[in-house]
Write a protein that holds these residues in place. Structure first.
Motif, PDB file in Angstrom:
ATOM      1  N   MET A   1       7.741  77.405 -46.961  1.00 35.43           N
ATOM      2  CA  MET A   1       7.793  78.674 -45.273  1.00 35.43           C
ATOM      3  C   MET A   1       7.190  76.880 -44.152  1.00 35.43           C
ATOM      4  O   MET A   1       6.760  76.145 -44.080  1.00 35.43           O
ATOM      5  N   ASP A   2       7.448  77.228 -43.260  1.00 31.90           N
ATOM      6  CA  ASP A   2       6.987  76.774 -41.885  1.00 31.90           C
ATOM      7  C   ASP A   2       5.808  77.130 -41.430  1.00 31.90           C
ATOM      8  O   ASP A   2       5.584  78.145 -40.897  1.00 31.90           O
ATOM      9  N   ILE A   3       5.487  75.844 -41.220  1.00 30.48           N
ATOM     10  CA  ILE A   3       3.421  75.998 -41.209  1.00 30.48           C
ATOM     11  C   ILE A   3       3.471  76.073 -39.735  1.00 30.48           C
ATOM     12  O   ILE A   3       3.170  75.003 -38.805  1.00 30.48           O
ATOM     13  N   THR A   4       3.360  77.471 -38.504  1.00 27.83           N
ATOM     14  CA  THR A   4       3.659  76.115 -37.159  1.00 27.83           C
ATOM     15  C   THR A   4       1.719  76.778 -36.378  1.00 27.83           C
ATOM     16  O   THR A   4       1.474  76.649 -37.139  1.00 27.83           O
ATOM     17  N   MET A   5       2.526  76.254 -35.665  1.00 33.68           N
ATOM     18  CA  MET A   5       0.468  75.243 -34.789  1.00 33.68           C
ATOM     19  C   MET A   5       0.474  76.673 -34.447  1.00 33.68           C
ATOM     20  O   MET A   5      -1.533  76.404 -35.156  1.00 33.68           O
ATOM     21  N   ASP A   6       0.490  77.341 -33.989  1.00 31.24           N
ATOM     22  CA  ASP A   6       0.214  78.709 -34.006  1.00 31.24           C
ATOM     23  C   ASP A   6      -1.005  79.495 -34.883  1.00 31.24           C
ATOM     24  O   ASP A   6      -1.968  79.754 -35.153  1.00 31.24           O
ATOM     25  N   LEU A   7      -0.523  79.223 -36.231  1.00 29.12           N
ATOM     26  CA  LEU A   7      -0.701  79.953 -37.624  1.00 29.12           C
ATOM     27  C   LEU A   7      -2.274  78.774 -38.191  1.00 29.12           C
ATOM     28  O   LEU A   7      -3.018  79.600 -38.248  1.00 29.12           O
ATOM     29  N   ILE A   8      -1.899  77.834 -37.574  1.00 28.09           N
ATOM     30  CA  ILE A   8      -3.048  76.542 -37.821  1.00 28.09           C
ATOM     31  C   ILE A   8      -4.297  77.359 -36.968  1.00 28.09           C
ATOM     32  O   ILE A   8      -5.363  77.207 -37.799  1.00 28.09           O
ATOM     33  N   LYS A   9      -3.765  77.199 -36.077  1.00 26.33           N
ATOM     34  CA  LYS A   9      -4.691  77.630 -34.991  1.00 26.33           C
ATOM     35  C   LYS A   9      -6.094  79.037 -35.337  1.00 26.33           C
ATOM     36  O   LYS A   9      -6.955  79.289 -34.843  1.00 26.33           O
ATOM     37  N   GLN A  10      -5.033  79.631 -35.437  1.00 28.34           N
ATOM     38  CA  GLN A  10      -5.591  81.377 -36.469  1.00 28.34           C
ATOM     39  C   GLN A  10      -6.663  80.672 -37.120  1.00 28.34           C
ATOM     40  O   GLN A  10      -7.808  81.266 -37.304  1.00 28.34           O
ATOM     41  N   LEU A  11      -6.118  79.900 -38.341  1.00 29.56           N
ATOM     42  CA  LEU A  11      -6.939  80.231 -38.943  1.00 29.56           C
ATOM     43  C   LEU A  11      -7.995  79.139 -38.900  1.00 29.56           C
ATOM     44  O   LEU A  11      -9.231  79.254 -39.668  1.00 29.56           O
ATOM     45  N   ARG A  12      -8.045  77.818 -38.175  1.00 32.97           N
ATOM     46  CA  ARG A  12      -9.360  77.233 -37.236  1.00 32.97           C
ATOM     47  C   ARG A  12      -9.808  78.138 -36.890  1.00 32.97           C
ATOM     48  O   ARG A  12     -11.513  78.210 -37.114  1.00 32.97           O
ATOM     49  N   GLU A  13      -9.597  78.843 -35.983  1.00 30.56           N
ATOM     50  CA  GLU A  13     -10.864  80.225 -35.330  1.00 30.56           C
ATOM     51  C   GLU A  13     -11.093  81.240 -36.224  1.00 30.56           C
ATOM     52  O   GLU A  13     -12.369  81.522 -35.782  1.00 30.56           O
ATOM     53  N   ALA A  14     -10.568  81.661 -37.142  1.00 28.87           N
ATOM     54  CA  ALA A  14     -11.506  82.282 -37.898  1.00 28.87           C
ATOM     55  C   ALA A  14     -12.037  81.616 -39.261  1.00 28.87           C
ATOM     56  O   ALA A  14     -12.825  82.235 -39.444  1.00 28.87           O
TER      57      ALA A  14
END
Lengths: 196, 196
Positions: A1-14
């Motif tokens: 699966m492609d790890i998007t920057m958006d997903l990374i930001k969400q995890l960082r945010e969480a």
């Protein structure tokens, strides 16, 4: 699966964990947000979810089939990822339906206005005195009745209409544990035709 | 068509006209409530709808597809008959959608709290003075800006989002004329994630 920057930001945010660690955790868990959070926790990374602003969320409504009772509910959390998940949506639907049925007046005990609380205390104290209870015991009785008043009027204190064994606060806690995020019932409105 | 006692009672409730007259009007109009009301009016019967308590009604909700904005709305009228009719339901859906989009703060001008009004007046007066307007003209300007403030913040004063040529009050009036009943927008709630 492609790890998007958006997903990374969400995890960082969480979690408040650094971008590189978030990226690695998401890669290791094939982009599964919940698994990635668990992994970070296992790695001993600091998870700063508690106490952070719950600035994402959803608004849900419930209309009784009569069309004469309706509820609007906002529940907040830390990420849009969690706000979109099935457990979160189910929690919202359950709580909205519960509010329609159980008619809470406040979200939590702290929301009861001071003058309402004073007035309730006064009534309970008079009741205890009328029953001939001595002062000390009367005070105990008032405490008990105030607790009952909270259990009846505050959403979080109420027993869930479909399972009296758990309170709404229990359900909120479960969801917070499951998602690893703050879950905040921000506010609700309940309208019923013919009532104020 | 069979004229039920229930239908007769509803017409009486809606008009205040006697049972026998209501029954006759309903028979003459084949049980069509709207036609019966019109007939009673043509016969010069006293219609006491105006000013009577609007104790029936419906609650409607609108959720934006994002799930981040929601509206709850109660509209009252005189009979359940009218609350069930298509025009009434369409009005509710239109107004709920309008509220989601146009973010009114109050139902009507009288609902604006006195301190908010005073504070707005003060700001407008200072603005006019800063612009160097003489006192008399400044007062006129303030009046104009207060009217604009109402038009922007009060639901009934707002131009309908899908037809700027009519206000929500115009639409309410049309529905009242069409149904021959009081139509009262009792209250609404609008929640948006990330806003107070």
């Amino acid at each position: 699966m492609d790890i998007t920057m958006d997903l990374i930001k969400q995890l960082r945010e969480a979690t408040g964990v650094g971008i590189m660690d978030c990226k690695a955790a998401l890669k290791a868990s094939d982009g599964d947000m919940t698994a990635a959070k668990k992994l970070l926790r296992e790695q001993g990374k600091e998870i700063i979810s508690e106490g952070r602003a719950a600035s994402e969320g959803r608004v849900e409504s419930y209309l009784h089939h009569s069309g004469r009772v309706g509820v609007l509910l906002e529940v907040d959390c830390n990420t849009d990822f969690t706000a979109s998940n099935d457990d979160f949506r189910r929690f919202m639907r359950d709580v909205a339906m519960h509010i329609a049925s159980e008619k809470p007046l406040y979200v939590k005990a702290e929301d009861v206005p001071q003058d309402v609380l004073e007035s309730e205390k006064e009534v309970f104290l008079q009741q205890a005195k009328t029953e001939g209870k001595p002062e000390k015991i009367a005070q105990k009785i008032v405490e008990g009745r105030i607790k009952k008043f909270y259990d009846q009027t505050c959403l979080l204190n109420q027993a869930f209409v479909r399972d009296e064994g758990v309170t709404i606060e229990d359900m909120r806690n479960d969801l917070a544990a499951k998602t690893g995020e703050n879950i905040v019932i921000k506010h609700f409105a309940r309208f019923e035709v013919g009532k104020e």
